[in-house]
Scaffold this active site. Structure first.
Site, PDB file in Angstrom:
ATOM      1  N   ASN A 101     -10.220  -0.445   0.981  1.00  0.00           N
ATOM      2  CA  ASN A 101      -8.761  -0.337   0.871  1.00  0.00           C
ATOM      3  C   ASN A 101      -8.338  -0.801  -0.524  1.00  0.00           C
ATOM      4  O   ASN A 101      -8.457  -1.981  -0.842  1.00  0.00           O
ATOM      5  CB  ASN A 101      -8.144  -1.213   1.972  1.00  0.00           C
ATOM      6  CG  ASN A 101      -6.638  -1.240   1.937  1.00  0.00           C
ATOM      7  OD1 ASN A 101      -6.013  -0.829   0.956  1.00  0.00           O
ATOM      8  ND2 ASN A 101      -6.044  -1.740   3.004  1.00  0.00           N
TER       9      ASN A 101
ATOM     10  N   HIS B 127      -3.215   6.617   3.385  1.00  0.00           N
ATOM     11  CA  HIS B 127      -3.714   5.380   2.787  1.00  0.00           C
ATOM     12  C   HIS B 127      -5.070   5.055   3.414  1.00  0.00           C
ATOM     13  O   HIS B 127      -5.239   5.089   4.635  1.00  0.00           O
ATOM     14  CB  HIS B 127      -2.696   4.258   3.037  1.00  0.00           C
ATOM     15  CG  HIS B 127      -3.202   2.907   2.680  1.00  0.00           C
ATOM     16  ND1 HIS B 127      -3.871   2.654   1.506  1.00  0.00           N
ATOM     17  CD2 HIS B 127      -3.144   1.727   3.350  1.00  0.00           C
ATOM     18  CE1 HIS B 127      -4.204   1.381   1.472  1.00  0.00           C
ATOM     19  NE2 HIS B 127      -3.783   0.792   2.575  1.00  0.00           N
TER      20      HIS B 127
ATOM     21  N   CYS C 193       0.812  -1.224   0.000  1.00  0.00           N
ATOM     22  CA  CYS C 193       0.000   0.000   0.000  1.00  0.00           C
ATOM     23  C   CYS C 193       0.844   1.272   0.000  1.00  0.00           C
ATOM     24  O   CYS C 193       0.305   2.365  -0.156  1.00  0.00           O
ATOM     25  CB  CYS C 193      -0.949  -0.005   1.190  1.00  0.00           C
ATOM     26  SG  CYS C 193      -1.895  -1.515   1.258  1.00  0.00           S
TER      27      CYS C 193
HETATM   28  N1  ACO Z   1     -17.697  -9.147  10.970  1.00  0.00           N
HETATM   29  C1  ACO Z   1     -18.040  -9.458  12.218  1.00  0.00           C
HETATM   30  N2  ACO Z   1     -17.126  -9.848  13.142  1.00  0.00           N
HETATM   31  C2  ACO Z   1     -15.835  -9.915  12.729  1.00  0.00           C
HETATM   32  C3  ACO Z   1     -15.428  -9.612  11.427  1.00  0.00           C
HETATM   33  C4  ACO Z   1     -16.430  -9.230  10.519  1.00  0.00           C
HETATM   34  N3  ACO Z   1     -16.148  -8.898   9.253  1.00  0.00           N
HETATM   35  N4  ACO Z   1     -14.103  -9.774  11.326  1.00  0.00           N
HETATM   36  C5  ACO Z   1     -13.675 -10.157  12.537  1.00  0.00           C
HETATM   37  N5  ACO Z   1     -14.712 -10.257  13.393  1.00  0.00           N
HETATM   38  C6  ACO Z   1     -14.718 -10.634  14.785  1.00  0.00           C
HETATM   39  C7  ACO Z   1     -13.483 -11.416  15.176  1.00  0.00           C
HETATM   40  O1  ACO Z   1     -13.652 -12.786  14.905  1.00  0.00           O
HETATM   41  C8  ACO Z   1     -13.426 -11.149  16.661  1.00  0.00           C
HETATM   42  O2  ACO Z   1     -14.351 -11.974  17.320  1.00  0.00           O
HETATM   43  P1  ACO Z   1     -13.976 -12.633  18.737  1.00  0.00           P
HETATM   44  O3  ACO Z   1     -13.778 -11.467  19.671  1.00  0.00           O
HETATM   45  O4  ACO Z   1     -15.187 -13.452  19.056  1.00  0.00           O
HETATM   46  O5  ACO Z   1     -12.717 -13.412  18.506  1.00  0.00           O
HETATM   47  C9  ACO Z   1     -13.946  -9.717  16.793  1.00  0.00           C
HETATM   48  O6  ACO Z   1     -14.676  -9.453  15.596  1.00  0.00           O
HETATM   49  C10 ACO Z   1     -12.858  -8.674  16.933  1.00  0.00           C
HETATM   50  O7  ACO Z   1     -11.895  -8.900  15.927  1.00  0.00           O
HETATM   51  P2  ACO Z   1     -10.619  -8.031  15.808  1.00  0.00           P
HETATM   52  O8  ACO Z   1      -9.754  -8.554  14.708  1.00  0.00           O
HETATM   53  O9  ACO Z   1      -9.987  -7.848  17.161  1.00  0.00           O
HETATM   54  O10 ACO Z   1     -11.259  -6.645  15.370  1.00  0.00           O
HETATM   55  P3  ACO Z   1     -10.549  -5.248  15.229  1.00  0.00           P
HETATM   56  O11 ACO Z   1     -11.245  -4.254  16.027  1.00  0.00           O
HETATM   57  O12 ACO Z   1      -9.042  -5.368  15.359  1.00  0.00           O
HETATM   58  O13 ACO Z   1     -10.832  -4.892  13.708  1.00  0.00           O
HETATM   59  C11 ACO Z   1      -9.750  -4.867  11.579  1.00  0.00           C
HETATM   60  C12 ACO Z   1     -10.334  -5.724  12.676  1.00  0.00           C
HETATM   61  C13 ACO Z   1     -10.833  -3.990  11.009  1.00  0.00           C
HETATM   62  C14 ACO Z   1      -9.183  -5.765  10.479  1.00  0.00           C
HETATM   63  C15 ACO Z   1      -8.619  -3.974  12.174  1.00  0.00           C
HETATM   64  O14 ACO Z   1      -7.719  -4.766  12.917  1.00  0.00           O
HETATM   65  C16 ACO Z   1      -7.837  -3.235  11.118  1.00  0.00           C
HETATM   66  O15 ACO Z   1      -8.357  -2.394  10.416  1.00  0.00           O
HETATM   67  N6  ACO Z   1      -6.536  -3.516  11.011  1.00  0.00           N
HETATM   68  C17 ACO Z   1      -5.699  -2.872  10.027  1.00  0.00           C
HETATM   69  C18 ACO Z   1      -5.867  -3.601   8.744  1.00  0.00           C
HETATM   70  C19 ACO Z   1      -5.224  -2.888   7.611  1.00  0.00           C
HETATM   71  O16 ACO Z   1      -5.069  -1.697   7.605  1.00  0.00           O
HETATM   72  N7  ACO Z   1      -4.862  -3.686   6.616  1.00  0.00           N
HETATM   73  C20 ACO Z   1      -4.391  -3.200   5.408  1.00  0.00           C
HETATM   74  C21 ACO Z   1      -2.948  -2.972   5.383  1.00  0.00           C
HETATM   75  S1  ACO Z   1      -2.573  -2.346   3.843  1.00  0.00           S
HETATM   76  C22 ACO Z   1      -1.929  -3.523   2.774  1.00  0.00           C
HETATM   77  O17 ACO Z   1      -0.730  -3.682   2.694  1.00  0.00           O
HETATM   78  C23 ACO Z   1      -2.814  -4.327   1.881  1.00  0.00           C
END
Ligand code: ACO
Length: 316
Positions: free
Chosen positions: A273, A243, A118
């Site tokens: 994204n 980003h 990214c």
């Molecule tokens: N819908 C419902 N529940 C979900 C979903 C979903 N789509 N996805 C995960 N959950 C659940 C998980 O299973 C977890 O459940 P549990 O507590 O029973 O285990 C709960 O929601 C919390 O999950 P987390 O992963 O802790 O949620 P978080 O608040 O961290 O959000 C997210 C996840 C949105 C992915 C966040 O961590 C994030 O944005 N991270 C950065 C990702 C990013 O920027 N990636 C791109 C990088 S750029 C590149 O190089 C491509």
């Protein structure tokens, strides 16, 4: 004759996103998720996925044509074409080489793909500056183009809700009147975010929590470094373009540097994204909306797989 100018100016912008829109409700029919969860945790409402017949190259071509038209230049004046992507149509030929022919850019023009996830577009702008210093042509074409829907595991709710397809492009030239400062970095890490290119599961796999922690420490630090290099105060920067991965990451940056969230352009609600395409799509959209005026100061920062990060201070 070699160019000896110090700074860099963006003189044209373009973008293209596929017409096929996938909403959070559409995804809730595929995996156990819902609009409320996705919106609260990410800010994303929709993303655009490629349709039959579309390719990385076709998206990039549309964005490039718009940028070339916006700059009002001839393809004969382009001294290099750099295309950032994590998912080229083929490992070789590069998307950039094929585009050279399709766009009618003369042979004897260096055209190549790069992968800095990214951060790719920001890396590409920096490389373009280096290439222009060695070129007798005035302009470089830098593109970020992604077809992430092709590497989404549509059964994995933790990743399939995040990404979208699209391309953004910029025409840049060296300039004495437009300052350019950059920060680029990388840190070998194959645990946070990977897309394997062998084996059965060639999908994005991600440890979202770790990427989140990386982003909220690295992006504000990079912004602060660029502010210091520019010699301006944080509030003197007209636009921050981060980003477009997650609204919460952008809110965190705004809070840390003490600048109103209004100065942070966001379109992740519409596109999700789009990896290396997200910053040039945002810049092009801003340009189209008349939000970019001559002389405006911009800080743009990307971060992603690698891990990589890359930012620049630019004057429009
Ligand atoms: N819908 C419902 N529940 C979900 C979903 C979903 N789509 N996805 C995960 N959950 C659940 C998980 O299973 C977890 O459940 P549990 O507590 O029973 O285990 C709960 O929601 C919390 O999950 P987390 O992963 O802790 O949620 P978080 O608040 O961290 O959000 C997210 C996840 C949105 C992915 C966040 O961590 C994030 O944005 N991270 C950065 C990702 C990013 O920027 N990636 C791109 C990088 S750029 C590149 O190089 C491509």
């Amino acid at each position: 004759m070699l160019n000896i100018k110090e700074g860099l100016q963006i003189v044209g912008l373009g973008h293209y996103t596929p017409k096929h829109v996938v909403t959070n409700d559409d995804l809730a029919k595929l995996v156990d998720t819902n609009d409320e969860w996705i919106t609260t945790r990410t800010g994303i409402k929709r993303r655009h996925f490629m349709e039959e017949g579309e390719t990385n190259r076709s998206l990039a071509k549309r964005a490039a044509e718009m940028a070339i038209a916006d700059a009002g230049i001839s393809v004969d004046e382009i001294g290099c074409l750099i295309l950032a992507t994590v998912h080229p149509d083929t490992m070789t030929p590069s998307v950039a080489c094929m585009l050279q022919k399709e766009l009618g850019i003369p042979e004897y023009t260096p055209c190549f793909d790069i992968n800095a996830a990214c951060s790719g577009f920001m890396y590409g702008v920096s490389i373009a500056r280096g290439m222009l210093l060695q070129s007798d042509k005035p302009y470089a074409l830098v593109i970020g183009s992604e077809t992430l829907s092709k590497v989404m595991d549509m059964t994995d709710r933790s990743t399939c809700i995040l990404f979208g397809d699209g391309a953004g492009a910029a025409i840049v030239k060296l300039s004495d009147d437009h300052a350019y400062y950059k920060v680029l970095g990388s840190r070998g890490n194959d645990q946070c975010l990977t897309i394997p290119n062998s084996g059965d599961k060639r999908y994005v796999s991600m440890n979202g929590g770790d990427v989140f922690k990386f982003a909220v420490s690295t992006v504000p630090r990079t912004v602060e470094e660029l502010i210091e290099m520019s010699g301006h105060a944080a509030e003197e920067i007209d636009w921050y373009v981060c980003h477009q991965a997650n609204k919460r990451i952008i809110e965190n940056v705004a809070k840390r540097i003490g600048v109103s969230l209004d100065r942070f352009y966001m379109n992740l609600e519409e596109y999700g994204n789009t990896s290396s395409a997200s910053i040039p799509i945002a810049l092009s959209e801003m340009n189209q909306k008349g939000l970019l005026k001559e002389g405006m100061k911009i800080i743009a920062v990307g971060f992603g797989g690698g891990l990589t990060w890359g930012g620049a201070y630019l004057e429009f």
